[in-house]
Design a protein around this motif. Structure first.
Motif, PDB file in Angstrom:
ATOM      1  N   ASP A  36       1.018  -6.401  -1.929  1.00  0.00           N
ATOM      2  CA  ASP A  36      -0.496  -6.265  -2.009  1.00  0.00           C
ATOM      3  C   ASP A  36      -0.828  -5.744  -3.288  1.00  0.00           C
ATOM      4  O   ASP A  36      -0.076  -5.124  -4.012  1.00  0.00           O
ATOM      5  CB  ASP A  36      -1.059  -5.645  -0.856  1.00  0.00           C
ATOM      6  CG  ASP A  36      -0.643  -4.110  -0.743  1.00  0.00           C
ATOM      7  OD1 ASP A  36      -0.900  -3.130  -1.588  1.00  0.00           O
ATOM      8  OD2 ASP A  36       0.387  -3.944  -0.110  1.00  0.00           O
ATOM      9  N   GLU A  38      -2.856  -3.152  -3.668  1.00  0.00           N
ATOM     10  CA  GLU A  38      -2.914  -1.640  -3.855  1.00  0.00           C
ATOM     11  C   GLU A  38      -1.454  -1.038  -4.301  1.00  0.00           C
ATOM     12  O   GLU A  38      -1.348  -0.131  -5.016  1.00  0.00           O
ATOM     13  CB  GLU A  38      -3.446  -0.986  -2.703  1.00  0.00           C
ATOM     14  CG  GLU A  38      -3.510   0.424  -2.457  1.00  0.00           C
ATOM     15  CD  GLU A  38      -4.055   0.861  -1.105  1.00  0.00           C
ATOM     16  OE1 GLU A  38      -3.474   1.523  -0.479  1.00  0.00           O
ATOM     17  OE2 GLU A  38      -5.151   0.625  -0.868  1.00  0.00           O
ATOM     18  N   THR A  39      -0.603  -1.677  -3.669  1.00  0.00           N
ATOM     19  CA  THR A  39       0.930  -1.204  -3.965  1.00  0.00           C
ATOM     20  C   THR A  39       1.346  -1.542  -5.431  1.00  0.00           C
ATOM     21  O   THR A  39       2.019  -1.086  -6.115  1.00  0.00           O
ATOM     22  CB  THR A  39       1.856  -2.011  -2.961  1.00  0.00           C
ATOM     23  OG1 THR A  39       1.408  -1.453  -1.548  1.00  0.00           O
ATOM     24  CG2 THR A  39       3.464  -1.548  -3.341  1.00  0.00           C
ATOM     25  N   ARG A  42      -0.156   0.803  -7.697  1.00  0.00           N
ATOM     26  CA  ARG A  42       0.733   2.334  -7.580  1.00  0.00           C
ATOM     27  C   ARG A  42       1.915   2.103  -8.365  1.00  0.00           C
ATOM     28  O   ARG A  42       2.363   3.034  -9.024  1.00  0.00           O
ATOM     29  CB  ARG A  42       0.802   2.510  -6.120  1.00  0.00           C
ATOM     30  CG  ARG A  42       1.803   3.796  -5.847  1.00  0.00           C
ATOM     31  CD  ARG A  42       1.859   4.168  -4.222  1.00  0.00           C
ATOM     32  NE  ARG A  42       2.308   3.075  -3.567  1.00  0.00           N
ATOM     33  CZ  ARG A  42       3.633   2.763  -3.483  1.00  0.00           C
ATOM     34  NH1 ARG A  42       4.652   3.307  -4.131  1.00  0.00           N
ATOM     35  NH2 ARG A  42       3.992   1.681  -2.779  1.00  0.00           N
ATOM     36  N   ARG A  60      -5.634  -5.942   1.225  1.00  0.00           N
ATOM     37  CA  ARG A  60      -5.889  -4.675   0.630  1.00  0.00           C
ATOM     38  C   ARG A  60      -6.572  -4.314  -0.590  1.00  0.00           C
ATOM     39  O   ARG A  60      -7.712  -3.677  -0.779  1.00  0.00           O
ATOM     40  CB  ARG A  60      -4.463  -3.578   0.588  1.00  0.00           C
ATOM     41  CG  ARG A  60      -3.717  -3.556   2.061  1.00  0.00           C
ATOM     42  CD  ARG A  60      -2.707  -2.917   2.021  1.00  0.00           C
ATOM     43  NE  ARG A  60      -2.731  -1.416   1.911  1.00  0.00           N
ATOM     44  CZ  ARG A  60      -1.985  -0.434   1.795  1.00  0.00           C
ATOM     45  NH1 ARG A  60      -0.567  -0.977   1.587  1.00  0.00           N
ATOM     46  NH2 ARG A  60      -2.088   0.876   1.379  1.00  0.00           N
ATOM     47  N   LEU A  61      -6.058  -4.999  -1.671  1.00  0.00           N
ATOM     48  CA  LEU A  61      -6.689  -5.133  -2.941  1.00  0.00           C
ATOM     49  C   LEU A  61      -6.306  -6.478  -3.726  1.00  0.00           C
ATOM     50  O   LEU A  61      -5.111  -6.741  -3.635  1.00  0.00           O
ATOM     51  CB  LEU A  61      -6.107  -3.946  -3.795  1.00  0.00           C
ATOM     52  CG  LEU A  61      -6.761  -3.706  -5.334  1.00  0.00           C
ATOM     53  CD1 LEU A  61      -8.354  -3.023  -4.773  1.00  0.00           C
ATOM     54  CD2 LEU A  61      -6.043  -2.598  -6.026  1.00  0.00           C
ATOM     55  N   SER A  65      -9.133  -7.167  -8.736  1.00  0.00           N
ATOM     56  CA  SER A  65      -9.386  -5.601  -8.759  1.00  0.00           C
ATOM     57  C   SER A  65      -8.153  -4.975  -9.034  1.00  0.00           C
ATOM     58  O   SER A  65      -8.205  -4.009  -9.892  1.00  0.00           O
ATOM     59  CB  SER A  65      -9.862  -5.161  -7.183  1.00  0.00           C
ATOM     60  OG  SER A  65     -11.075  -5.870  -6.702  1.00  0.00           O
ATOM     61  N   ALA A  66      -7.157  -5.404  -8.854  1.00  0.00           N
ATOM     62  CA  ALA A  66      -5.728  -4.959  -9.126  1.00  0.00           C
ATOM     63  C   ALA A  66      -5.564  -5.012 -10.822  1.00  0.00           C
ATOM     64  O   ALA A  66      -5.182  -4.033 -11.504  1.00  0.00           O
ATOM     65  CB  ALA A  66      -4.696  -5.360  -8.223  1.00  0.00           C
ATOM     66  N   GLU A  69      -7.822  -2.396 -12.423  1.00  0.00           N
ATOM     67  CA  GLU A  69      -7.405  -1.240 -12.418  1.00  0.00           C
ATOM     68  C   GLU A  69      -6.095  -0.971 -13.401  1.00  0.00           C
ATOM     69  O   GLU A  69      -6.004   0.201 -14.017  1.00  0.00           O
ATOM     70  CB  GLU A  69      -6.903  -0.689 -11.103  1.00  0.00           C
ATOM     71  CG  GLU A  69      -8.198  -0.591 -10.071  1.00  0.00           C
ATOM     72  CD  GLU A  69      -7.914   0.036  -8.978  1.00  0.00           C
ATOM     73  OE1 GLU A  69      -6.658   0.594  -8.745  1.00  0.00           O
ATOM     74  OE2 GLU A  69      -8.480  -0.033  -7.775  1.00  0.00           O
TER      75      GLU A  69
END
Length: 239
Positions: A36, A38-39, A42, A60-61, A65-66, A69
């Motif tokens: 996903d 978000e991971t 990270r 999740r994201l 969006s990923a 970021e």
């Protein structure tokens, strides 16, 4: 020196196949995998890879969006994998600063080449859709802000030619050949253009060139200089 990659796709079989291709390529290391967005963000923050290869649609994201970021945090350059249908997802990823796009049915050699290209700081889009994508995006995008037009006006004549070449989707080597300069000089000019225009990727620069209808320089275009001046290829990164 290995190109370190973080790979994100919510389909385990697809992710495993991509990881197998990349891990088998000389000089490429799969530093991490994510299911996903978000991971993926990270992992990029923790591992600081050279390239993040992201699917567009993830839980999740999402990939857009990923990408935003990751690019905003300067965590990695982003290569997006997509089915490519010129929808809002693709446009959104462009605006988020993705360095390139590939179709999911891209062959193994092309995938590896794309990862290495993005790692060198160059953009890449699936060849079959490069000009179509840039033109379609430019045609549907809002007008160019006055501040951006003002920034374009600060470019030197040579930098405007470089920007126009980016609008054609040219690589650094192709740009160097067209403008008769060393590839290292072309790379320097591209970096200056991106910095002056506050752009995060050469794909964004290509779109801007299309939006302002910047005319492409003819092959072999020489820089504006006084008679007897040394060829640009021997003058380093001079603009």
């Amino acid at each position: 020196m290995s190109v370190r990659v973080v790979l994100a796709d919510d389909q385990p079989a697809v992710r495993a196949g991509l990881a197998l291709i990349l891990a088998a390529a000389p000089g490429v290391e799969v530093a991490g995998e994510a299911a996903d967005g978000e991971t993926a963000v990270r992992l990029c923050a923790e591992l600081r890879p050279d390239v993040a290869v992201l699917d567009v649609r993830m839980p999740r994201l999402d990939g857009i969006s990923a990408t935003r970021e990751i690019v905003a945090g300067r965590l990695a350059d982003v290569l997006v994998l997509t089915t490519f249908d010129l929808d809002e997802y693709v446009f959104g990823a462009l605006r988020a600063g993705a360095a390139g796009f590939l179709l999911k049915d891209t062959d193994a050699d092309a995938l590896v080449t794309a990862v290495r290209t993005v790692a060198r700081g160059e953009g890449i889009i699936a060849p079959a859709v490069t000009r179509r994508l840039i033109s379609a995006f430019a045609a549907t995008a809002p007008g160019v802000p006055a501040a951006t037009r003002a920034a374009v006006a600060t470019l030197t004549a040579r930098e405007r030619e470089v920007l126009a070449c980016l609008g054609l989707g040219l690589s650094n080597q192709q740009l160097a050949d067209r403008l008769v300069m060393a590839e290292s000089t072309a790379k320097t000019h591209v970096s200056r253009v991106l910095a002056k225009l506050d752009l995060r990727s050469r794909v964004q620069a290509a779109i801007l060139a299309q939006e302002i209808a910047l005319p492409a320089p003819p092959p072999g275009a020489a820089p504006e200089s006084s008679p007897g001046a040394a060829p640009e290829s021997s003058r380093g990164g001079a603009g």
